[in-house]
Design a protein around this motif. Structure first.
Motif, PDB file in Angstrom:
ATOM      1  N   PHE A  78       0.869  -1.172   0.000  1.00 44.45           N
ATOM      2  CA  PHE A  78       0.000   0.000   0.000  1.00 44.45           C
ATOM      3  C   PHE A  78       0.908   1.225   0.000  1.00 44.45           C
ATOM      4  CE2 PHE A  78      -3.846  -1.973   2.517  1.00 44.45           C
ATOM      5  CZ  PHE A  78      -3.987  -2.939   1.542  1.00 44.45           C
ATOM      6  N   ILE A  79       0.378   2.344  -0.486  1.00 42.27           N
ATOM      7  CA  ILE A  79       1.122   3.593  -0.335  1.00 42.27           C
ATOM      8  C   ILE A  79       0.484   4.389   0.794  1.00 42.27           C
ATOM      9  CG2 ILE A  79      -0.162   4.846  -2.140  1.00 42.27           C
ATOM     10  CD1 ILE A  79       2.542   6.274  -2.786  1.00 42.27           C
ATOM     11  N   ASP A  80       1.329   5.015   1.603  1.00 43.92           N
ATOM     12  CA  ASP A  80       0.886   5.717   2.807  1.00 43.92           C
ATOM     13  C   ASP A  80       0.943   7.215   2.545  1.00 43.92           C
ATOM     14  OD1 ASP A  80       0.051   5.817   5.481  1.00 43.92           O
ATOM     15  OD2 ASP A  80       2.099   6.009   6.229  1.00 43.92           O
ATOM     16  N   THR A  81      -0.077   7.731   1.893  1.00 38.96           N
ATOM     17  CA  THR A  81      -0.113   9.155   1.555  1.00 38.96           C
ATOM     18  C   THR A  81      -1.513   9.534   1.125  1.00 38.96           C
ATOM     19  OG1 THR A  81       0.886  10.887   0.167  1.00 38.96           O
ATOM     20  CG2 THR A  81       0.460   8.787  -0.896  1.00 38.96           C
ATOM     21  N   ARG A 134      -0.909   8.207  -7.941  1.00 37.28           N
ATOM     22  CA  ARG A 134      -0.929   7.860  -9.376  1.00 37.28           C
ATOM     23  C   ARG A 134       0.417   7.258  -9.796  1.00 37.28           C
ATOM     24  NH1 ARG A 134      -3.272  12.947  -9.883  1.00 37.28           N
ATOM     25  NH2 ARG A 134      -5.537  12.812 -10.042  1.00 37.28           N
ATOM     26  N   GLU A 135       1.520   7.884  -9.337  1.00 39.32           N
ATOM     27  CA  GLU A 135       2.855   7.403  -9.724  1.00 39.32           C
ATOM     28  C   GLU A 135       3.070   5.966  -9.237  1.00 39.32           C
ATOM     29  OE1 GLU A 135       6.104  10.076  -8.760  1.00 39.32           O
ATOM     30  OE2 GLU A 135       7.597   8.547  -9.252  1.00 39.32           O
ATOM     31  N   ALA A 136       2.687   5.699  -7.999  1.00 39.67           N
ATOM     32  CA  ALA A 136       2.847   4.336  -7.461  1.00 39.67           C
ATOM     33  C   ALA A 136       1.923   3.371  -8.195  1.00 39.67           C
ATOM     34  CB  ALA A 136       2.551   4.323  -5.962  1.00 39.67           C
ATOM     35  N   ASN A 137       0.717   3.822  -8.482  1.00 44.47           N
ATOM     36  CA  ASN A 137      -0.250   2.955  -9.164  1.00 44.47           C
ATOM     37  C   ASN A 137       0.235   2.603 -10.572  1.00 44.47           C
ATOM     38  OD1 ASN A 137      -2.896   1.676  -8.951  1.00 44.47           O
ATOM     39  ND2 ASN A 137      -3.465   3.006 -10.643  1.00 44.47           N
ATOM     40  N   ASP A 138       0.880   3.582 -11.218  1.00 44.85           N
ATOM     41  CA  ASP A 138       1.376   3.354 -12.582  1.00 44.85           C
ATOM     42  C   ASP A 138       2.463   2.280 -12.632  1.00 44.85           C
ATOM     43  OD1 ASP A 138      -0.389   5.154 -13.581  1.00 44.85           O
ATOM     44  OD2 ASP A 138       1.056   6.784 -13.868  1.00 44.85           O
ATOM     45  N   LEU A 139       3.119   2.041 -11.484  1.00 45.01           N
ATOM     46  CA  LEU A 139       4.120   0.961 -11.442  1.00 45.01           C
ATOM     47  C   LEU A 139       3.465  -0.408 -11.651  1.00 45.01           C
ATOM     48  CD1 LEU A 139       6.446   1.679  -8.366  1.00 45.01           C
ATOM     49  CD2 LEU A 139       7.174   1.457 -10.743  1.00 45.01           C
ATOM     50  N   GLY A 140       2.172  -0.474 -11.329  1.00 42.14           N
ATOM     51  CA  GLY A 140       1.437  -1.733 -11.515  1.00 42.14           C
ATOM     52  C   GLY A 140       1.553  -2.702 -10.352  1.00 42.14           C
ATOM     53  N   VAL A 141       2.177  -2.264  -9.252  1.00 39.24           N
ATOM     54  CA  VAL A 141       2.367  -3.189  -8.122  1.00 39.24           C
ATOM     55  C   VAL A 141       1.645  -2.708  -6.862  1.00 39.24           C
ATOM     56  CG1 VAL A 141       4.598  -3.991  -8.986  1.00 39.24           C
ATOM     57  CG2 VAL A 141       4.535  -2.080  -7.363  1.00 39.24           C
ATOM     58  N   LEU A 142       0.794  -1.702  -7.010  1.00 36.75           N
ATOM     59  CA  LEU A 142       0.151  -1.127  -5.829  1.00 36.75           C
ATOM     60  C   LEU A 142      -1.150  -1.860  -5.503  1.00 36.75           C
ATOM     61  CD1 LEU A 142       0.623   1.229  -3.833  1.00 36.75           C
ATOM     62  CD2 LEU A 142      -0.957   2.587  -5.216  1.00 36.75           C
ATOM     63  N   CYS A 160       3.742   2.146   2.626  1.00 37.55           N
ATOM     64  CA  CYS A 160       5.040   2.816   2.535  1.00 37.55           C
ATOM     65  C   CYS A 160       4.934   4.171   1.853  1.00 37.55           C
ATOM     66  CB  CYS A 160       5.990   1.982   1.669  1.00 37.55           C
ATOM     67  SG  CYS A 160       5.835   0.218   1.856  1.00 37.55           S
ATOM     68  N   PRO A 161       5.850   5.084   2.199  1.00 37.79           N
ATOM     69  CA  PRO A 161       5.976   6.301   1.410  1.00 37.79           C
ATOM     70  C   PRO A 161       6.498   5.939   0.017  1.00 37.79           C
ATOM     71  CG  PRO A 161       7.257   6.426   3.465  1.00 37.79           C
ATOM     72  CD  PRO A 161       6.801   5.017   3.308  1.00 37.79           C
ATOM     73  N   LEU A 162       6.183   6.780  -0.973  1.00 38.54           N
ATOM     74  CA  LEU A 162       6.610   6.508  -2.349  1.00 38.54           C
ATOM     75  C   LEU A 162       8.135   6.338  -2.446  1.00 38.54           C
ATOM     76  CD1 LEU A 162       5.897   6.232  -5.355  1.00 38.54           C
ATOM     77  CD2 LEU A 162       6.103   8.725  -5.539  1.00 38.54           C
ATOM     78  N   ASP A 163       8.880   7.191  -1.748  1.00 37.28           N
ATOM     79  CA  ASP A 163      10.349   7.120  -1.810  1.00 37.28           C
ATOM     80  C   ASP A 163      10.871   5.749  -1.383  1.00 37.28           C
ATOM     81  OD1 ASP A 163      10.496   9.641  -2.664  1.00 37.28           O
ATOM     82  OD2 ASP A 163      11.247  10.518  -0.786  1.00 37.28           O
ATOM     83  N   ALA A 164      10.236   5.172  -0.365  1.00 37.12           N
ATOM     84  CA  ALA A 164      10.694   3.864   0.124  1.00 37.12           C
ATOM     85  C   ALA A 164      10.400   2.777  -0.906  1.00 37.12           C
ATOM     86  CB  ALA A 164      10.028   3.532   1.460  1.00 37.12           C
ATOM     87  N   ILE A 165       9.259   2.885  -1.580  1.00 37.51           N
ATOM     88  CA  ILE A 165       8.927   1.897  -2.623  1.00 37.51           C
ATOM     89  C   ILE A 165       9.931   2.023  -3.770  1.00 37.51           C
ATOM     90  CG2 ILE A 165       7.206   1.161  -4.326  1.00 37.51           C
ATOM     91  CD1 ILE A 165       5.020   2.218  -2.429  1.00 37.51           C
ATOM     92  N   LEU A 166      10.169   3.250  -4.220  1.00 42.02           N
ATOM     93  CA  LEU A 166      11.093   3.451  -5.344  1.00 42.02           C
ATOM     94  C   LEU A 166      12.522   3.085  -4.951  1.00 42.02           C
ATOM     95  CD1 LEU A 166       9.691   6.808  -6.820  1.00 42.02           C
ATOM     96  CD2 LEU A 166       9.285   4.468  -7.613  1.00 42.02           C
ATOM     97  N   GLY A 167      12.822   3.225  -3.662  1.00 41.51           N
ATOM     98  CA  GLY A 167      14.154   2.878  -3.167  1.00 41.51           C
ATOM     99  C   GLY A 167      14.496   1.414  -3.379  1.00 41.51           C
TER     100      GLY A 167
END
Ligand code: G3P
Length: 218
Positions: free
Chosen positions: A4-7, A14-22, A188-195
């Motif tokens: 999940f994204i925490d925001t 949208r950015e996290a969702n576009d990754l397709g793994v949210l 998670c925050p987006l930065d942690a997912i992208l990390g």
């Protein structure tokens, strides 16, 4: 483990969702305030907007602290969209409200959990999710990931259906540790997912592949 994204930030969602793994979104009153979302109507519309972006569970938190207020707010939030999960603090009134929601087919996320004892009461009340805040435990020199491990063990041993949603994740290593601890979900925050994507050998390897390709193909 689901992500999940925490925001409450729609661009980040949208950015996290576009990754397709949210798999879902968690919010809380602080995250809503950070985005400047205020007033009951705007807050409700924001939850609906999030539901329209992400196909998954969306946690929406009650503000009331008394049982009757939680029930009234929770019913209103749950009626907004089928994806809404009502987020309720782990207090005496909150546990009573979670039991009520469970008995009435409304899914819940028991939040602000900092101990196995609280997680036990959340599970007994039938919470869909329990949210231990690992970063805030780390902040006070207590091992947050260890709490995830303990709750996962207890829930598995007694076969409770409540899912462990690791919250207050601050960085990528927390995500990896929650994965190893057996959390059902990490929010998670987006930065942690992208990390999770970052590795210098990936960057070096890709640069070399492209360089070698160009040598032959021009
Ligand atoms: O999911 C709970 C989270 O929003 C709290 O995070 O960083 O404020 O402890 P933090």
């Amino acid at each position: 483990m689901r992500f999940f994204i925490d925001t409450a930030n729609l661009d980040q969602i949208r950015e996290a969702n576009d990754l397709g793994v949210l798999d879902g979104v968690t919010t809380n009153p602080s995250l809503m305030a950070k985005e400047g979302i205020k007033g009951e109507a705007n807050i409700k519309q924001h939850y609906v907007d999030i539901c329209n972006i992400v196909k998954g569970d969306i946690s929406a938190e009650v503000i009331a602290t008394d049982f009757e207020g939680m029930i009234r707010e929770g019913k209103e939030l749950a009626a907004l969209h089928e994806q809404i999960v009502v987020k309720v603090p782990c207090t005496k009134e909150g546990i009573k409200a979670i039991k009520y929601f469970t008995d009435n087919g409304i899914r819940t996320n028991c939040t602000l959990v900092f101990s196995v004892g609280q997680a036990l009461l959340a599970a007994k009340a039938g919470a869909t999710y329990v949210s231990p805040f690992i970063g805030r435990l780390d902040d006070v020199s207590t091992d947050g990931v260890e709490l995830i491990r303990q709750i996962v063990d207890v829930y598995n041993y007694y076969e409770y259906g409540t899912q462990v949603l690791a919250a207050s994740i601050r960085h990528t290593m927390h995500i990896v540790q929650c994965l190893e601890a057996g959390a059902d979900v990490a929010t998670c925050p987006l930065d942690a997912i992208l990390g999770l994507l970052k590795h210098p050998l990936t960057d070096i390897g890709l640069a070399k592949f492209l360089e070698d390709y160009k040598k032959v193909n021009g």
